[in-house]
Design an enzyme around this catalytic site. Structure first.
Site, PDB file in Angstrom:
ATOM      1  N   ASN A  68     -73.184  -9.458 -25.699  1.00  0.00           N
ATOM      2  CA  ASN A  68     -73.669 -10.806 -25.994  1.00  0.00           C
ATOM      3  C   ASN A  68     -74.206 -11.357 -24.685  1.00  0.00           C
ATOM      4  OD1 ASN A  68     -72.072 -14.004 -26.602  1.00  0.00           O
ATOM      5  ND2 ASN A  68     -74.168 -13.421 -26.889  1.00  0.00           N
ATOM      6  N   MET A 121     -78.172 -15.939 -28.488  1.00  0.00           N
ATOM      7  CA  MET A 121     -76.832 -15.997 -29.065  1.00  0.00           C
ATOM      8  C   MET A 121     -76.591 -14.763 -29.943  1.00  0.00           C
ATOM      9  SD  MET A 121     -75.194 -18.986 -31.453  1.00  0.00           S
ATOM     10  CE  MET A 121     -74.548 -20.222 -30.358  1.00  0.00           C
ATOM     11  N   CYS A 122     -75.479 -14.128 -29.775  1.00  0.00           N
ATOM     12  CA  CYS A 122     -75.064 -13.047 -30.656  1.00  0.00           C
ATOM     13  C   CYS A 122     -73.564 -13.201 -30.876  1.00  0.00           C
ATOM     14  CB  CYS A 122     -75.305 -11.676 -30.029  1.00  0.00           C
ATOM     15  SG  CYS A 122     -77.036 -11.250 -29.812  1.00  0.00           S
ATOM     16  N   GLY A 123     -73.053 -12.483 -31.839  1.00  0.00           N
ATOM     17  CA  GLY A 123     -71.609 -12.489 -32.038  1.00  0.00           C
ATOM     18  C   GLY A 123     -71.067 -11.096 -31.776  1.00  0.00           C
ATOM     19  N   ARG A 145     -73.906 -16.750 -35.592  1.00  0.00           N
ATOM     20  CA  ARG A 145     -74.287 -16.352 -34.241  1.00  0.00           C
ATOM     21  C   ARG A 145     -75.301 -15.205 -34.259  1.00  0.00           C
ATOM     22  NH1 ARG A 145     -71.040 -18.383 -30.211  1.00  0.00           N
ATOM     23  NH2 ARG A 145     -72.058 -16.953 -28.790  1.00  0.00           N
TER      24      ARG A 145
END
Lengths: 223, 304
Positions: B180, B1-3, B32
């Site tokens: 992402n 998960m990344c933002g 995130r």
């Protein structure tokens, strides 16, 4: 009517309070600000109004509660809902109503991809449009779309009924248009009424469902 | 998960707020990606023959002394006294009369621990491990101005948490990428791209995507063609946001697993992993809001 402000109570405290409520309890949630997992696992006949936008998995596993979101909702709204009602005044993100067994979901805006995926008896009414792969493997329940649908609507559908007013970019495998009979017009009218939709006639919809060609093994389906 | 977040301002009078809007968006994406944060800002172009480069001192990852003075003096000696050098912690923003390749080669020879985060006429790229709000404060992102920007908050899944592994990644002059998702065929592409002479400095999968676009663009493809080819070549889950000198583009993979939402008003276009990172922008209540379709390229450019 009780106010719960997520600037003052933690998400866990909020959910515990809502889960331990009595029948007939009324709550207003403030400062939701896109937080995930708001109002999950409720099982009483209670009403919860969330004054703002919510993140992932709002109203998940809902039973009996009547939950309103006065904004947009993120992914996984009302996932695996059993009964009750969830009403979103804005739009919702992916896989709204996934695997939901019962109750009603009403979306005033658009729903994005995979809306109603694997639905198992829930009723979903979307005032706007839905994204790709909606009603994928839908097993049971009714799905009303007042706008358009993205690619592969109803792919590998079982016995759910889809009512689509606009156009689908494409129908998924084994999903076909079916004749609108009186019983379908009647149930569609009831669903529109439930969602307070009064400006759209049932005659504007087409019905889609399973051709039942994938129910038994056929060597022609193998790659 | 990344933002990931992106913001493109259509109205010039908003440009003074770019940094403060972007910090709000990035801080909202902390859950995130609490490991590191980075951002690319497109502001005033350099004048004359100078290019603008954001340097990253990778000694920051091993905690050694950064020794910027030595770099500053050597730069001036090599590229002339007009060289501008502004130190910003582990980063330095320089304006120098050369081209990116020459600068890269010179740095490799003389200061191998200095990476070029980004270079071109307008782009500035800053990134650092740490909580988004702390890093943003240390770079004073709120004070930045500009026409458009991309940002990234990282929750590492594929490779180590270091400043060098953080996004955005430069993909050529004035172009950068935030990602992402995760790529599954990045090792093979890293080998291939290195053979093609593209510099890849970490084992990060997203850097390979950036290198891939760099390579495609160097071969003469325009951005849309490069993105279309990436749909076939890059295997995995991704939402890409790519910044260019006059705008940005957004593309999700063909399945569309990784989240993305876009909002547009007459004043701005914003994209983010979740709506919450857009919700605080002025006029959002009148924005048209949608989720990008899989495998489709969305792009915005400044009017010529």
């Amino acid at each position: 009517m009780k106010n719960l402000d997520l600037n003052n109570v933690s998400l866990r405290e909020l959910n515990q309070e809502l889960q331990n409520a009595q029948n007939g309890a009324q709550y207003v949630v403030e400062n939701s600000n896109g937080k995930h997992n708001i109002a999950v696992g409720l099982n009483k006949e209670q009403s919860v109004t969330i004054n703002g936008h919510v993140g992932y998995y709002c109203a998940g596993m809902n039973q009996k509660a009547d939950i309103t979101v006065e904004g947009n909702a993120g992914s996984g709204l009302a996932e695996n809902m059993m009964s009750g009602k969830v009403h979103v005044k804005g739009g919702v993100s992916q896989y709204c109503g996934a695997t939901a067994h019962g109750g009603t979901i009403i979306i005033d805006g658009d729903a994005s991809a995979r809306c109603g995926i694997s639905m198992k008896g829930v009723d979903i009414v979307v005032r706007g449009s839905v994204g790709h792969m909606s009603a994928f493997m839908a097993q049971k329940g009714r799905f009303v779309i007042c706008g358009d649908a993205g690619n592969a609507l109803g792919d590998s559908i079982y016995e759910a009924r889809i009512y689509l007013r606009g156009k689908a970019q494409s129908l998924g495998a084994d999903c076909i248009e079916k004749e609108m009979q009186d019983e379908h017009r009647k149930e569609l009218a009831e669903l529109l009424k439930k969602a307070d939709i009064t400006d759209i006639s049932v005659d504007e919809f087409k019905r889609y469902g399973s051709a039942r060609k994938l129910y038994n093994f056929s060597v022609d389906n193998a790659y | 998960m990344c933002g990931i977040v992106g913001l493109f301002l259509k109205e010039k009078k908003l440009e003074g707020h770019l940094g403060s809007y972007l910090s709000d968006m990035l801080i909202e994406m902390t859950e995130r990606g609490p490991d590191s944060v980075g951002f690319a800002i497109y502001d005033q172009p350099t004048i004359g023959k100078q290019i603008k480069c954001t340097l990253l001192n990778t000694l920051v990852d091993s905690g050694e002394e950064l020794n910027w003075d030595e770099v500053r003096q050597a730069l001036k000696k090599q590229f002339g006294n007009d060289t501008k050098f502004e130190e910003k912690g582990s980063h330095a923003l320089i304006s120098v009369e050369t081209d990116t390749n020459t600068l890269n080669e010179w740095l490799n020879e003389n200061f191998p621990h200095i990476n070029v985060n980004g270079s071109g006429r307008v782009i500035e790229i800053y990134k650092e491990k740490g909580l988004p709000k702390d890093v943003i404060a240390s770079f004073n992102l709120q004070s930045f101005t500009g026409s458009h920007a991309l940002g990234h908050t990282r929750m590492a899944t594929e490779s180590a948490v270091t400043t060098g592994h953080s996004h955005p990644f430069s993909t050529g002059d004035d172009i950068c990428l935030v990602h992402n998702g995760s790529l599954s065929n990045h090792n093979r592409w890293r080998e291939k791209l290195r053979k093609e002479g593209i510099v890849i400095s970490t084992d990060n999968d997203s850097e390979v995507a950036a290198a891939y676009f760099n390579w495609r663009l160097k071969q003469g493809d325009d951005l849309n063609t490069a993105l279309t080819k990436a749909l076939d070549d890059l295997d995995g889950f991704y939402t890409f946001a790519i910044g260019t000198k006059d705008g940005f583009a957004v593309m999700r993979d063909n399945i569309g697993c990784k989240p993305a939402v876009i909002a547009e008003t007459d004043q701005w276009v914003a994209m983010a992993s979740e709506f919450r990172a857009i919700a605080m922008l002025p006029g959002v209540e009148n924005a048209s809001i949608w989720e990008p379709e899989p495998g489709k390229i969305y792009s915005w450019h400044k009017a010529a």
